[in-house]
Enzyme design. Structure first.
Site, PDB file in Angstrom:
ATOM      1  CB  SER A   1      35.866  22.972 -18.870  1.00 45.07           C
ATOM      2  OG  SER A   1      36.190  22.451 -20.140  1.00 45.07           O
ATOM      3  CE  LYS A   2      37.140  30.145 -18.005  1.00 43.90           C
ATOM      4  NZ  LYS A   2      36.783  31.083 -17.002  1.00 43.90           N
ATOM      5  NE  ARG A   3      42.095  25.979 -20.929  1.00 44.50           N
ATOM      6  CZ  ARG A   3      42.426  27.244 -21.105  1.00 44.50           C
ATOM      7  NH1 ARG A   3      42.032  27.905 -22.172  1.00 44.50           N
ATOM      8  NH2 ARG A   3      43.167  27.867 -20.210  1.00 44.50           N
ATOM      9  CE  LYS A   4      37.751  18.810 -23.209  1.00 44.98           C
ATOM     10  NZ  LYS A   4      37.716  17.600 -22.444  1.00 44.98           N
ATOM     11  CG  ASN A   5      30.022  22.983 -24.461  1.00 48.68           C
ATOM     12  OD1 ASN A   5      29.606  23.498 -25.484  1.00 48.68           O
ATOM     13  ND2 ASN A   5      29.634  21.802 -24.037  1.00 48.68           N
TER      14      ASN A   5
END
Ligand code: GLU
Length: 505
Positions: A260-264
């Site tokens: 997910s773009k929140r983490k990566n």
């Protein structure tokens, strides 16, 4: 050439992205598997745009997806941009085909019109939830006679078309790489095939197109596994041979959660903007579909992947981790082995695209007295992440809490912007000041430091448009981390602020 065919047909695979957001590395991964499989078996690889969701599909997203996939170095034999004998390759241009096929299902009694209102369906779902049953259409409109159904439709009553589903028994889904999975039909919903606006749903359009486009093998993300029974049933209803299915494990964050773009960062264009080479990115993704015996290099080209390395049997089902340090290492390998002349060309392509440089210089020209002033002023355009001094993100007028909120809210509003341009940036940044009851003038420094690494620079909104959504998102994220990462509770609270309707200043 291996003789893998479905019946005696030529192997044909496809990638079928929905243009509803930024091009995702997961799309490149699925595309690569389909490409490699088709080419390995001397077949064709197609690209189809699945834009049946009219509210969420945008032409900008389609353009970005095609550009991003082309940048990776993949190519397709047929598609909306290159044409082909089975077009159109954009589902929004195939409406007539779907209505014709729905009419066939209605005529054969495999589908029925459903006149239930949204309110009735809400009440039904609520009751199912209360009874702890899975949400599923209860079949009320199955009792409408064929004649009454026709009369009501002719009279202009609004309806959707749903597929009929057997009451008992199970559907066995055979995946090329897994044990067969049985889905009890009673757990399968009477899927809407045609929406009340006359547009098909993904399920109908996908099956009809895969058949008409001669797709022999469907290789796609595992989030579609539970849709397979509906699809297989549709093939049966139409009397068509179903393609072979293979569901790829989803890419994961290092903590094994879904990427997910929140983490990566997940955008293909982020990796391009950061200066990763497309061949390194493809090589990295290819490692998930090959096995590398000891002594064999992990660095290999797309041609090598197709010719000798690729095998669906090598796809580890355990969830491939998108391991950025590994990608960094691979990218380094490519850079270290490049001739100076090639490196020069690649740097020029990456950094000095004339259009981009022209825009940057237009922002800088009035602010410099010597050409050598350009380096410090424009350096942040060429950096991936900028070094952020946490103390510089705050000021006498902006405390840490306000800075964190402002950055998070602006980032979140921009996430939802359909188009990432100067106007969207202007609106998002000013709006975050407004909802925090702060002066934009005071917050400007926080934004400048986060996005450019310095409290003053060239005009920020224009600069952010040039940097693009992916790089801006990453810089917001880095600045937020510098100030203390945002907790789930804060996210929930701030989300309300990001969505509160306020007049844009
Ligand atoms: N449009 C679907 C997607 O975006 C395609 C799924 C499939 O390959 O069937 O993932």
């Amino acid at each position: 050439m291996n003789a893998i065919t479905n019946g005696a047909r030529r192997v044909r695979t496809r990638v079928a992205p929905s243009p509803t957001g930024d091009p995702h590395v997961g799309t490149a991964y699925v595309a690569l598997a389909n490409y490699a499989f088709a080419k390995r078996h001397g077949g064709d690889f197609l690209l189809r745009i699945e834009d049946t969701d009219r509210a969420r599909s945008t032409p900008e997203s389609e353009i970005a997806i095609l550009e991003a996939l082309r940048w990776t170095g993949l190519s397709w034999d047929e598609g909306p941009d290159v044409g082909g004998a089975h077009g159109p390759y954009r589902q929004s241009e195939r409406s007539g085909i779907y209505t014709e096929h729905v009419a066939r299902l209605l005529a054969n009694g495999h589908a029925f019109r459903c006149f239930c209102t949204a309110e009735r369906l809400d009440i039904m779902r609520e009751a199912q939830r209360a009874a702890q049953q899975p949400p599923r259409y209860d079949g009320l409109c199955l009792s409408v006679t064929v004649e009454a159904s026709q009369t009501r439709a002719d009279a202009g009553e609004s309806f959707v078309v749903r597929m009929k589903v057997p009451h008992s028994g199970a559907c066995i889904v055979r995946d090329m790489n897994r044990e067969p999975i049985a889905f009890a039909w009673e757990t399968v919903d009477m899927q809407v095939l045609l929406k009340s606006d006359g547009f098909p749903t993904y399920h109908l359009a996908n099956v009809v197109d895969d058949h008409l486009m001669g797709i022999t093998h469907v290789i796609r993300g595992e989030e579609w596994t539970s849709s397979a029974p509906k699809h297989l049933l549709l093939y049966e209803y139409f009397g068509w041979e179903a393609p072979q299915l293979m569901h790829l494990p989803l890419l994961r964050n290092p903590d094994k959660s879904k990427l997910s773009k929140r983490k990566n960062p997940t955008g293909i264009l982020f990796y391009r903007a950061m200066g990763y080479l497309p061949e390194a990115l493809l090589n990295f993704l290819a490692l998930f579909m090959t096995s590398t015996p000891a002594g064999q290099s992990e660095v290999f080209s797309l041609e090598e992947l197709v010719a000798t390395r690729f095998g669906l049997e090598h796809i580890a089902l355990g969830g491939p981790v998108f391991d950025v340090p590994k990608l960094d290492w691979l990218n380094g390998q490519y850079l270290h082995h490049m001739t100076p002349a090639t490196l020069q060309t690649r740097v020029a392509e990456w950094a000095f695209a004339p259009e981009r440089i022209e825009k940057m210089l237009a922002l800088a020209a009035q602010r410099v007295e010597r050409l050598s002033d350009l380096g410090p002023l424009l350096g942040f355009f060429f950096a991936g992440r900028v070094t952020v001094d946490a103390a510089a993100l705050t000021s006498a007028k902006v405390d840490t809490e306000t800075a964190r909120k402002a950055l998070w809210i602006a980032m979140t509003i921009l996430e939802g912007a359909l188009v990432f341009d100067r106007a969207a940036v202007d609106a998002a940044l000013k709006r975050s000041a407004l909802v925090l009851d702060a002066k934009f003038k005071d917050l400007a420094r926080t934004f400048y430091v986060a996005l450019t690494g310095s409290p003053t620079s060239v005009p920020l909104f224009d600069a952010m448009e040039i940097l693009g959504r992916d790089i801006c998102r990453e810089r917001f994220r880095v600045a937020l981390d510098a100030l203390g990462s945002v907790t789930a509770k804060e996210q929930k609270e701030w989300q309300k602020l990001a969505t509160v309707p306020v007049p844009v200043a």
